[in-house]
Design a protein around this motif. Structure first.
Motif, short mmCIF file in Angstrom:
data_model
loop_
_atom_site.label_atom_id
_atom_site.label_comp_id
_atom_site.label_asym_id
_atom_site.label_seq_id
_atom_site.Cartn_x
_atom_site.Cartn_y
_atom_site.Cartn_z
N ASP A 41 0.90 -1.10 -0.11
CA ASP A 41 -0.05 -0.02 -0.08
C ASP A 41 0.99 1.22 -0.07
O ASP A 41 0.19 2.38 0.27
N ILE A 42 2.15 1.23 -0.11
CA ILE A 42 3.14 2.25 -0.15
C ILE A 42 2.66 3.32 -1.15
O ILE A 42 2.46 2.93 -2.52
N GLU A 51 -4.73 -4.34 1.90
CA GLU A 51 -5.44 -3.97 3.26
C GLU A 51 -4.68 -3.73 4.49
O GLU A 51 -5.14 -3.63 5.45
N HIS A 52 -3.44 -4.28 4.46
CA HIS A 52 -2.56 -4.24 5.70
C HIS A 52 -2.97 -2.78 6.41
O HIS A 52 -2.99 -3.01 7.68
N VAL A 53 -2.59 -1.82 5.74
CA VAL A 53 -2.50 -0.49 6.57
C VAL A 53 -3.95 -0.16 6.86
O VAL A 53 -4.03 0.39 8.11
N MET A 54 -5.17 -0.41 6.13
CA MET A 54 -6.50 -0.28 6.47
C MET A 54 -6.70 -1.07 7.75
O MET A 54 -7.29 -0.48 8.95
N ALA A 55 -6.22 -2.29 7.87
CA ALA A 55 -6.48 -3.10 8.99
C ALA A 55 -5.96 -2.46 10.45
O ALA A 55 -6.45 -2.40 11.36
N ILE A 56 -4.74 -1.88 10.26
CA ILE A 56 -3.99 -1.29 11.28
C ILE A 56 -4.70 -0.09 11.88
O ILE A 56 -4.75 0.12 12.98
N CYS A 113 -2.17 7.19 -5.84
CA CYS A 113 -0.97 6.56 -6.48
C CYS A 113 -0.19 5.47 -5.56
O CYS A 113 0.04 5.71 -4.74
N ARG A 114 -0.27 4.34 -6.14
CA ARG A 114 0.76 3.42 -5.56
C ARG A 114 2.04 3.46 -6.16
O ARG A 114 2.18 3.35 -7.25
N TYR A 115 2.98 3.35 -5.26
CA TYR A 115 4.50 3.36 -5.73
C TYR A 115 5.04 2.08 -6.24
O TYR A 115 5.67 2.17 -6.94
N GLU A 116 4.63 1.14 -5.57
CA GLU A 116 4.86 -0.37 -6.07
C GLU A 116 4.09 -1.03 -6.97
O GLU A 116 2.94 -0.26 -7.54
#
Length: 323
Positions: A39-40, A64-69, A234-237
């Protein structure tokens, strides 16, 4: 947005990026298997949307990792899930794309693009039936708006005036396909306009995302029916770790990075709230410590026992529903 909330959002954005960088590193080291969608670059949307929609049910994308946190799930449990450990939020069974925690009203992602949208419609109908007016938010990418279930969901949600917020994360790329190659326009909100009110927002601006989502939730809570919010980000990865992202030019990526959401939020803290550099560095160190602790916890946690293969295959509460 007050100062304390602004600081929390900035901290969670820093935590999210550092978490994703650590996940990338450990994927490359072989500690994480399967798919990994980072999600970077999109932290403003992932964090601010969660903080704005604090009460209510959330169905996310599989990025979803950042959303979950940000939703309140312990970073240790999220990292352990990526490592496939029994201490993970889904007991090591879901991995990156299936972070699920009903205690936080977070129903996570789905490996099927747009697969959560019809589920969110059903949940919104159920909540209205139960008399719960917090509302439901479903998050999906621009690529999901070309699916048949997306249009069916818009139609049902609108016809029944359901308390549902459709949040489109438009980073312009569905895997490696630029959205305007498969849709006649960039703004996917145009597809929803015949069904419900639509809002467009800069997804790289955490404050703007927070205000748009908060206002949208208030609208659905008042019984005005569904609303569609489109955030341009915009996703960087690449799409996932298997995608080098070579279809995007260096010039395009330079423009993306010039709008970095974390740097923008840092300036917001300094200019609007007078937060000094020393305190910002404190938040950064706190975020890094949380990530280091999450990695250590995941590495030290045990693998799921073999009997977990056969656990939770059927709904125990549903045993007597069908004879």
């Amino acid at each position: 947005m007050n100062k304390l909330l602004a600081e929390e959002i900035y901290y969670l954005m820093e935590l999210g990026r550092r978490f994703e960088l650590a996940a990338k590193e450990h994927y490359m080291q072989g500690d994480i298997s399967g798919f990994l969608h980072l999600d970077i670059g999109q932290e403003a949307l992932s964090v601010a949307a969660m903080k704005a929609f604090e009460k209510g049910d959330v169905f996310s994308t599989y990025r979803e990792h950042v959303m979950a946190i940000a939703r309140g799930i312990d970073p240790k449990a999220v990292m352990a899930e990526l490592f496939g450990k029994v201490t993970g939020v889904s007991r090591g069974k879901g991995g990156s794309m299936h972070l699920f925690d009903p205690s936080h009203f977070f129903y996570g992602g789905d490996a099927i693009v747009g697969g959560r949208i019809p589920n969110a419609v059903g949940c919104a109908y159920a909540r209205r039936y139960q008399g719960i007016d917090d509302g439901v938010m479903v998050i999906f990418g621009d690529g999901a708006t070309n699916g048949g279930a997306f249009f069916e969901s818009l139609n049902i949600a609108s016809a029944w005036r359901l308390p549902l917020l459709f949040l489109c994360e438009n980073n312009r790329y569905a895997i490696g396909t630029e959205i305007t190659r498969v849709a006649p326009f960039l703004e996917q909100a145009k597809k929803a306009a015949p069904f419900m009110p639509t809002v467009e927002v800069d997804g790289m601006d955490a404050v703007a995302v927070y205000e748009a989502v908060r206002e949208a939730q208030q609208q659905i809570q008042r019984g005005h029916g569904p609303i569609f919010v489109e955030a341009f980000t915009c996703r960087y990865e690449g799409h996932s770790m298997s995608d080098a992202g070579s279809y995007r030019s260096p010039q395009e990526m330079q423009i993306c990075r010039s709008k970095d959401p974390i740097e923008r939020m840092k300036r917001e803290l300094a200019e609007r709230y007078g937060v000094d550099e020393a305190y910002i560095e404190t938040l950064q160190k706190r975020a890094q410590n949380a990530v280091d602790e999450a990695v250590a916890f995941a590495a030290e946690s045990p693998e799921p026992p073999l009997e977990e293969l056969y656990a939770d295959l059927f709904c125990k509460e549903c045993a007597n529903v069908v004879s």
